[in-house]
Write an enzyme that holds these catalytic residues in place. Structure first.
Site, short mmCIF file in Angstrom:
data_model
loop_
_atom_site.label_atom_id
_atom_site.label_comp_id
_atom_site.label_asym_id
_atom_site.label_seq_id
_atom_site.Cartn_x
_atom_site.Cartn_y
_atom_site.Cartn_z
N ASP A 46 0.64 -0.98 0.04
CA ASP A 46 0.02 0.15 -0.12
C ASP A 46 0.92 1.36 0.07
OD1 ASP A 46 0.87 -0.29 2.61
OD2 ASP A 46 -1.02 0.04 3.61
N SER A 47 2.23 1.03 0.06
CA SER A 47 3.25 2.18 -0.36
C SER A 47 3.00 2.74 -1.52
CB SER A 47 4.54 1.67 -0.29
OG SER A 47 4.73 0.45 -1.04
N ASP A 85 -0.99 -6.03 0.11
CA ASP A 85 -1.52 -5.54 1.34
C ASP A 85 -2.84 -5.35 1.22
OD1 ASP A 85 0.63 -5.01 2.81
OD2 ASP A 85 1.27 -3.16 1.86
N LYS A 115 -1.14 -9.33 3.05
CA LYS A 115 -0.22 -9.04 4.14
C LYS A 115 -1.22 -7.84 5.00
CE LYS A 115 3.32 -5.75 3.74
NZ LYS A 115 3.12 -4.64 4.52
N GLU A 117 -1.06 -5.30 8.81
CA GLU A 117 -0.18 -4.75 9.76
C GLU A 117 -0.78 -4.92 11.39
OE1 GLU A 117 0.33 -0.54 8.99
OE2 GLU A 117 1.03 -0.87 6.93
N GLU A 184 9.56 -3.79 10.31
CA GLU A 184 9.91 -2.54 9.75
C GLU A 184 10.69 -1.69 10.96
OE1 GLU A 184 7.15 -0.72 7.02
OE2 GLU A 184 8.51 1.16 7.06
#
Ligand code: KIV
Length: 277
Positions: A46-47, A85, A115, A117, A184
């Protein structure tokens, strides 16, 4: 055709001590180049909110955005595992909604895994998604979707209590069924301890060499994104300069009418030209 990389390969590579190489990609052309380079796994991160869509965080990114880019990436990839993501708030409201959104990334986005978070607070969602047959990669440490809560993009887990919490979070993600965890921006000593405490691989970004694999954002690695460059980025090329140079040569040649040249044009036969006139 090379065999597709799977979660079983991830397990085997950890057991054999073979590092896993992961990079992001957001479109068909880049994904096919990264795949051809022999990458093990491609993250449709999602960057893309920052480096493709121009937002100042990943928070505005939607499930529809992720589906769109994941579908393009997946069409370009033959060997790597494609991980997509789950964006902000797509896996927080309920287990049902989390499974449905993860399912969209797989069915419509053609991803092979998702993925998300967070630690123990999202473990029930990790379990629900893996119970639906969807492989889940965790993401701990600096979790950009929580940037407003974290108060900026800062190194996480620097004090003993925070480090212990991250270790517990990693264990709870493993227990919930995650097949790998991105770490990260955490101290390398903590990344080493977490990596040694888990049977699933860790993929580091700003977490040192003791992780079981590494990931970078492709635009950072290629020197194409200069809004900010974190300390952990190694720039392997300076495409920004090359792209600006190539585009300004094009502009000059168009203005000077030296492009297109004779080798770029199509001609009509004399007799057809006569008919035209
Ligand atoms: O979105 C992303 O690119 C990521 C990587 C930085 C791991 O989550």
């Amino acid at each position: 055709m090379n065999k597709r990389v799977t979660t079983a390969d991830f397990r085997r590579m950890k057991q054999e001590g073979k590092p896993i190489a992961m990079l992001t990609a957001y479109d068909y052309s880049m994904a096919s180049l990264v795949d051809a380079a022999g990458i093990d796994t491609i993250l449709v991160g999602d960057s893309l909110g920052n480096v493709v869509l121009g937002y100042d965080s990943t928070v505005p990114v939607t499930v529809d955005d992720m589906v769109h880019h994941s579908r393009a990436v997946s069409r370009g990839v033959k060997r790597a595992m494609v991980v997509c993501d789950l964006p902000f708030l797509s896996y927080h409201v309920s287990r049902e909604e989390s499974v449905r959104n993860a399912g969209r990334l797989m069915q419509e986005g053609l991803a092979h895994a998702v993925k998300l978070e967070g630690g123990s607070e999202v473990a029930d969602k990790v379990k629900a998604i893996t119970d639906a047959g969807i492989p889940v990669m965790g993401h701990l440490g600096l979790t950009p979707q929580s940037v407003h809560q974290l108060g900026g993009y800062k190194v996480q887990g620097k004090d003993g209590d925070a480090a212990r919490k991250l270790l517990e979070d990693a264990k709870s993600l493993e227990l919930a069924g995650a097949f790998a965890i991105v770490l990260e921006c955490i101290p390398q000593q903590l990344a080493k301890t977490i990596s040694e405490s888990l049977s699933i691989p860790t993929i580091g970004i700003g977490a040192g060499v003791h992780c079981d694999g590494q990931v970078l954002v492709i635009n950072d690695l290629l020197g194409m994104f200069s809004d900010f460059t974190p300390k952990f980025v190694k720039q392997y090329a300076n495409l920004k300069e090359q792209i600006i140079g190539a585009c300004s040569s094009y502009v000059e040649e168009v203005k000077a009418k030296s492009f297109p040249g004779p080798e770029h044009v199509f001609n009509m036969k004399e007799e057809e030209l006569k008919k035209l006139y």
